[in-house]
Scaffold this active site. Structure first.
Site, PDB file in Angstrom:
ATOM      1  N   CYS A   2      11.282  17.001  11.101  1.00 53.42           N
ATOM      2  CA  CYS A   2      12.042  17.810  10.149  1.00 53.42           C
ATOM      3  C   CYS A   2      11.484  17.593   8.746  1.00 53.42           C
ATOM      4  O   CYS A   2      11.127  16.483   8.371  1.00 53.42           O
ATOM      5  CB  CYS A   2      13.531  17.514  10.114  1.00 53.42           C
ATOM      6  SG  CYS A   2      14.365  17.898  11.638  1.00 53.42           S
ATOM      7  N   ARG A  27       5.877  18.760  10.288  1.00 46.30           N
ATOM      8  CA  ARG A  27       6.960  17.832  10.633  1.00 46.30           C
ATOM      9  C   ARG A  27       7.934  18.403  11.664  1.00 46.30           C
ATOM     10  O   ARG A  27       8.819  17.706  12.157  1.00 46.30           O
ATOM     11  CB  ARG A  27       7.743  17.443   9.372  1.00 46.30           C
ATOM     12  CG  ARG A  27       6.905  16.753   8.323  1.00 46.30           C
ATOM     13  CD  ARG A  27       7.736  16.399   7.122  1.00 46.30           C
ATOM     14  NE  ARG A  27       8.717  15.400   7.433  1.00 46.30           N
ATOM     15  CZ  ARG A  27       8.507  14.090   7.395  1.00 46.30           C
ATOM     16  NH1 ARG A  27       7.324  13.645   7.041  1.00 46.30           N
ATOM     17  NH2 ARG A  27       9.455  13.251   7.701  1.00 46.30           N
ATOM     18  N   TRP A  77      12.799  20.100  13.653  1.00 40.91           N
ATOM     19  CA  TRP A  77      12.402  19.660  14.997  1.00 40.91           C
ATOM     20  C   TRP A  77      13.716  19.272  15.668  1.00 40.91           C
ATOM     21  O   TRP A  77      14.348  18.289  15.290  1.00 40.91           O
ATOM     22  CB  TRP A  77      11.454  18.474  14.907  1.00 40.91           C
ATOM     23  CG  TRP A  77      10.894  18.073  16.238  1.00 40.91           C
ATOM     24  CD1 TRP A  77       9.786  18.547  16.848  1.00 40.91           C
ATOM     25  CD2 TRP A  77      11.443  17.079  17.118  1.00 40.91           C
ATOM     26  NE1 TRP A  77       9.610  17.927  18.060  1.00 40.91           N
ATOM     27  CE2 TRP A  77      10.616  17.018  18.247  1.00 40.91           C
ATOM     28  CE3 TRP A  77      12.561  16.249  17.072  1.00 40.91           C
ATOM     29  CZ2 TRP A  77      10.857  16.163  19.315  1.00 40.91           C
ATOM     30  CZ3 TRP A  77      12.803  15.391  18.131  1.00 40.91           C
ATOM     31  CH2 TRP A  77      11.947  15.358  19.240  1.00 40.91           C
ATOM     32  N   ASN A 103      17.314  15.271   7.554  1.00 39.36           N
ATOM     33  CA  ASN A 103      16.278  14.811   8.475  1.00 39.36           C
ATOM     34  C   ASN A 103      16.741  13.472   9.028  1.00 39.36           C
ATOM     35  O   ASN A 103      17.055  12.566   8.261  1.00 39.36           O
ATOM     36  CB  ASN A 103      14.954  14.644   7.705  1.00 39.36           C
ATOM     37  CG  ASN A 103      13.877  13.960   8.516  1.00 39.36           C
ATOM     38  OD1 ASN A 103      13.891  14.015   9.747  1.00 39.36           O
ATOM     39  ND2 ASN A 103      12.952  13.316   7.847  1.00 39.36           N
ATOM     40  N   GLY A 104      16.825  13.349  10.354  1.00 45.61           N
ATOM     41  CA  GLY A 104      17.280  12.094  10.960  1.00 45.61           C
ATOM     42  C   GLY A 104      18.303  12.385  12.039  1.00 45.61           C
ATOM     43  O   GLY A 104      18.389  13.512  12.547  1.00 45.61           O
ATOM     44  N   GLU A 483      -6.696   7.858  25.207  1.00 46.95           N
ATOM     45  CA  GLU A 483      -6.614   8.675  23.992  1.00 46.95           C
ATOM     46  C   GLU A 483      -7.209  10.068  24.240  1.00 46.95           C
ATOM     47  O   GLU A 483      -6.665  11.078  23.785  1.00 46.95           O
ATOM     48  CB  GLU A 483      -7.324   7.943  22.844  1.00 46.95           C
ATOM     49  CG  GLU A 483      -7.445   8.709  21.543  1.00 46.95           C
ATOM     50  CD  GLU A 483      -6.129   9.161  20.931  1.00 46.95           C
ATOM     51  OE1 GLU A 483      -5.052   8.758  21.396  1.00 46.95           O
ATOM     52  OE2 GLU A 483      -6.177   9.970  19.986  1.00 46.95           O
ATOM     53  N   LYS A 487      -5.099  13.488  23.731  1.00 43.43           N
ATOM     54  CA  LYS A 487      -5.537  14.569  22.830  1.00 43.43           C
ATOM     55  C   LYS A 487      -5.544  15.892  23.580  1.00 43.43           C
ATOM     56  O   LYS A 487      -5.047  16.891  23.094  1.00 43.43           O
ATOM     57  CB  LYS A 487      -6.950  14.316  22.288  1.00 43.43           C
ATOM     58  CG  LYS A 487      -7.152  13.399  21.141  1.00 43.43           C
ATOM     59  CD  LYS A 487      -6.614  13.807  19.808  1.00 43.43           C
ATOM     60  CE  LYS A 487      -5.184  13.413  19.654  1.00 43.43           C
ATOM     61  NZ  LYS A 487      -4.896  12.091  19.129  1.00 43.43           N
ATOM     62  N   GLU A 490      -1.915  17.153  24.649  1.00 50.27           N
ATOM     63  CA  GLU A 490      -0.986  17.556  23.587  1.00 50.27           C
ATOM     64  C   GLU A 490      -1.379  18.864  22.916  1.00 50.27           C
ATOM     65  O   GLU A 490      -0.517  19.601  22.450  1.00 50.27           O
ATOM     66  CB  GLU A 490      -0.777  16.448  22.555  1.00 50.27           C
ATOM     67  CG  GLU A 490      -1.944  16.161  21.671  1.00 50.27           C
ATOM     68  CD  GLU A 490      -1.661  15.067  20.654  1.00 50.27           C
ATOM     69  OE1 GLU A 490      -0.519  14.956  20.182  1.00 50.27           O
ATOM     70  OE2 GLU A 490      -2.595  14.317  20.323  1.00 50.27           O
ATOM     71  N   HIS A 506      -7.498   3.436  43.430  1.00 49.62           N
ATOM     72  CA  HIS A 506      -6.138   3.017  43.778  1.00 49.62           C
ATOM     73  C   HIS A 506      -5.133   4.151  43.607  1.00 49.62           C
ATOM     74  O   HIS A 506      -3.943   3.909  43.446  1.00 49.62           O
ATOM     75  CB  HIS A 506      -5.737   1.801  42.932  1.00 49.62           C
ATOM     76  CG  HIS A 506      -6.658   0.649  43.144  1.00 49.62           C
ATOM     77  ND1 HIS A 506      -6.586  -0.173  44.249  1.00 49.62           N
ATOM     78  CD2 HIS A 506      -7.732   0.223  42.429  1.00 49.62           C
ATOM     79  CE1 HIS A 506      -7.549  -1.074  44.183  1.00 49.62           C
ATOM     80  NE2 HIS A 506      -8.259  -0.850  43.096  1.00 49.62           N
ATOM     81  N   LYS A 605       4.857  15.826  13.651  1.00 49.64           N
ATOM     82  CA  LYS A 605       3.899  14.816  13.196  1.00 49.64           C
ATOM     83  C   LYS A 605       4.513  13.427  13.068  1.00 49.64           C
ATOM     84  O   LYS A 605       3.916  12.439  13.437  1.00 49.64           O
ATOM     85  CB  LYS A 605       3.338  15.268  11.846  1.00 49.64           C
ATOM     86  CG  LYS A 605       2.269  14.376  11.283  1.00 49.64           C
ATOM     87  CD  LYS A 605       0.975  14.583  12.012  1.00 49.64           C
ATOM     88  CE  LYS A 605      -0.100  13.608  11.583  1.00 49.64           C
ATOM     89  NZ  LYS A 605      -1.125  13.479  12.618  1.00 49.64           N
TER      90      LYS A 605
HETATM   91  C1  F6R Z   1      -0.976  11.997  18.956  1.00 50.12           C
HETATM   92  C2  F6R Z   1      -0.147  11.537  17.859  1.00 50.12           C
HETATM   93  C3  F6R Z   1       1.028  10.708  18.162  1.00 50.12           C
HETATM   94  C4  F6R Z   1       1.196   9.602  17.105  1.00 50.12           C
HETATM   95  C5  F6R Z   1       2.500   8.827  17.352  1.00 50.12           C
HETATM   96  C6  F6R Z   1       2.660   7.678  16.375  1.00 50.12           C
HETATM   97  O1  F6R Z   1      -2.077  12.707  18.516  1.00 50.12           O
HETATM   98  O2  F6R Z   1      -0.409  11.843  16.730  1.00 50.12           O
HETATM   99  O3  F6R Z   1       0.966  10.167  19.438  1.00 50.12           O
HETATM  100  O4  F6R Z   1       0.097   8.765  17.164  1.00 50.12           O
HETATM  101  O5  F6R Z   1       3.584   9.690  17.226  1.00 50.12           O
HETATM  102  O6  F6R Z   1       2.718   8.138  15.058  1.00 50.12           O
HETATM  103  P1  F6R Z   1       2.475   7.163  13.858  1.00 50.12           P
HETATM  104  O7  F6R Z   1       1.054   6.737  13.913  1.00 50.12           O
HETATM  105  O8  F6R Z   1       2.785   7.978  12.643  1.00 50.12           O
HETATM  106  O9  F6R Z   1       3.403   6.003  14.028  1.00 50.12           O
END
Ligand code: F6R
Length: 610
Positions: A2, A27, A77, A103-104, A483, A487, A490, A506, A605
């Site tokens: 948010c 956000r 969000w 926000n929260g 990772e 990527k 997502e 396995h 984000k």
């Molecule tokens: C994936 C991504 C998320 C963040 C996770 C932690 O590309 O961006 O998995 O890595 O939400 O966020 P931070 O680093 O802000 O604690």
């Protein structure tokens, strides 16, 4: 998670609130809304739309706002209540005079709502937020600040709030606990926002509101108080990053721009930290005594930052001999972890606001551990909660999928591991120096690798039709596999799993057939031959293999379907290099499939709720 913006000043609030809100769209982008106070008649006007901010802009073309110099806006969000127009913020009280954005999460909203309903308050949304508007109404006796203060005392949970009232066309109230909120100081205008990019076009002077603080803004004054009403002299900070940092600058997507920025981010880190044969982590110097005596390290983080932590484990153990465990923050905080006074807890977080990571370090602190964090956002909650902070200074990361923050976190882990190695002295100094010297070359290698992006794009596009991907890596590149899979899933929504290659037999091998693609991370390493065996096993079951190998490895071509090369480096540093082709594969597949690269569905984000 948010985004909030508030404006009070001489300019026209509605267009400014929308423009600023667009900078916070990363956000959350389920729905959005703007509310203003109309000067003169003191009316409140509210416009909301389901979906992205563009929908709100479309609505405003047919239903424009009257002029106003006071307003609040929100991009959502969803937590409580489905994403729709009714649940979009701002929310208002029964009289329609009071408007709020939030926000929260308000954890006790159900009991508060029931009590308010008993008193006759009518709710229209399914959100937790709406209780705040009605509570303020119930306390409101012409003094808005006092009503917000009384309301806050009843709320449990995390919140950043913006409040306006039609009786007070010259007042904007802000408050925060647990969710970020900044105040931007302008000339004859002031702002509130969830993050700096929203206001950067207007001012660089900001106050980072602290937990438990609230503020009363007029166009030419800002007063800060504690929730108890005690006046506070706020610290005014100057934002140093440029407006360019929050614009696409000709790139098709923020993610593409941020992947390109990695060589500069790493260069600046390396130049700042490594001078000749010595390296510097002054931020940790006050902890030297503790670092000498720690018995173990626990790294806590979420998502991509967790994967950086996993690489950190391999590297710290290799260079310092200190045992490291890595925990997903949300698991750590709820499992009564064994944390002693000699445990060092490290938090990794781009935003520095991730609710679970913040709660995890609070938990560890309460158990007596020292906390060191790796954060990107200056002054963020996790940074403030830590005994030592190492800022990655990667600049604002706007693309929801983390790229440059990840590689900056990795770079920081190499430096930390080297520092711990030197402090502990169990690994030969020359072995530590070799890593540090090799790290110096990584930025230039990034520049070189970026030149091969068209080849990576071709491979990615030709594999974009696969319905399932497996990513395999070993040792320090096992986290790279995780990772790479994260990527891809997502931003392209293709199911993808990251596995330790040794685990393939396995279970995951059952997935392999001609319809699966497997990305095998196979740079030069002690386990290279084992990876080649894995590749052969996949090929003999008709799986397609995209191998990521070290330049000069011609032999791998006869095994893999496609080979992408990374330059030669120290084997511990290979996760830094393979990160780029993995990011680019995900990016080009996402583009080819027509997905929203920068704002993938359901994500936001900064995850400031549990
Ligand atoms: C994936 C991504 C998320 C963040 C996770 C932690 O590309 O961006 O998995 O890595 O939400 O966020 P931070 O680093 O802000 O604690």
């Amino acid at each position: 998670m948010c985004g909030i913006v508030g404006y009070i000043g001489d300019k026209k609030a509605p267009p400014l609130l929308i423009d600023a809100l667009k900078k916070l769209e990363y956000r959350g982008y389920d729905s959005s809304g703007v509310g203003i106070v109309v000067p003169g008649d003191g009316n409140i006007v509210l416009r909301k739309a389901h979906g992205k901010i563009q929908n709100l802009q479309n609505l405003l073309r047919s239903k424009p706002f009257p002029d106003s110099s006071l307003g609040i806006s929100h991009t959502r969000w969803a937590t409580h209540g489905v994403p729709n127009k009714v649940n979009a913020h701002p929310h208002r009280d029964c009289t329609g005079k009071i408007l709020i954005v939030h926000n929260g999460i308000i954890e006790n909203y159900e009991s508060l709502k029931a009590a308010l309903q008993k008193k006759g308050h009518k709710f229209v949304s399914d959100t937790d937020t709406e209780v705040i508007a009605h509570l303020i109404e119930s306390h409101y006796k012409k003094d808005l600040l006092a009503a917000v203060q009384k309301t806050i005392k009843q709320l449990k949970g995390a919140f950043a709030l913006g409040v306006i009232c039609s009786d007070h066309p010259d007042t904007l109230i802000a408050a925060r606990i647990g969710s970020p909120l900044i105040i931007g100081l302008g000339k004859n205008e002031n702002f509130i926002a969830s993050d700096v990019p929203a206001i950067l076009e207007h001012t660089r002077k900001v106050i980072y509101l602290k937990d438990g603080q609230m503020a009363k803004l007029s166009k030419d004054n800002v007063e800060v108080f504690t929730f108890a009403g005690k006046s506070v002299k706020p610290k005014i900070d100057k934002v140093t990053f440029s407006l360019d940092a929050v614009q696409k600058q000709g790139y098709a997507h923020f993610m593409l721009k941020e992947m390109h920025e990695q060589s500069d981010v790493l260069k600046q880190m390396v130049q700042k930290r490594i001078k000749g044969n010595t390296f510097h982590l002054e931020e940790l110097s006050t902890l030297d005594k503790e670092l000498k005596n720690i018995t173990n390290i626990i790294i806590v983080a979420c998502g991509t930052a967790y994967h950086a932590g996993l690489v950190g484990k391999y590297v710290i153990e290799a260079l310092s001999g200190i045992p490291v465990t890595v925990d997903v923050s949300s698991e750590f905080r709820y499992r009564n972890p064994i944390v002693g006074k000699k445990t060092l807890v490290m938090a990794v977080s781009q935003s520095g606001e991730t609710a679970d990571t913040l709660a995890a370090i609070k938990e560890a602190k309460a158990k007596g551990a020292k906390i060191v964090s790796i954060c990107n956002v200056i002054g963020s909650s996790i940074a403030r909660e830590s005994d030592g902070v190492l800022y990655t200074h990667a600049g604002p990361e706007i693309g929801v999928a983390s790229t440059k923050a990840y590689t900056a976190q990795l770079c920081m882990f190499y430096l930390i591991a080297a520092k711990l190695g030197v402090v502990r002295g169990v690994v030969a100094k020359k072995d530590i120096d070799n890593v540090i010297q090799a790290l110096k070359h990584i930025p230039a290698l990034y520049k070189k690798m970026l030149k091969t992006k068209n080849a990576i794009a071709r491979v990615a596009r030709s594999n974009a039709h696969f319905g399932c991907f497996l990513f395999l890596g070993r040792n320090v590149n096992y986290p790279s596999a995780m990772e790479g899979a994260l990527k891809l899933k997502e931003i392209s929504y293709i199911p993808a799993e990251g596995y330790a290659a040794g685990e393939m037999k396995h279970g995951p091998i059952a997935l392999i057939d001609e319809y699966r693609a497997v990305v095998c991370i196979a740079p030069e390493s002690d386990t290279y031959e084992k990876m080649i065996s894995n590749i052969q096993e996949i090929r003999s079951r008709k799986g397609k293999v995209i191998a990521i190998a070290t330049e000069g490895d011609e032999a791998i071509k006869k095994h893999a379907t496609h080979v992408l090369y990374v330059p030669k480096t120290h084997k511990l540093l290979t996760p830094l290099l393979v990160a780029l082709p993995l990011q680019l594969i995900a990016y080009y597949i996402s583009v080819k499939r027509g997905c929203d690269v920068d704002q993938p569905r359901n994500l936001a984000k900064s995850v400031t709720v549990e």
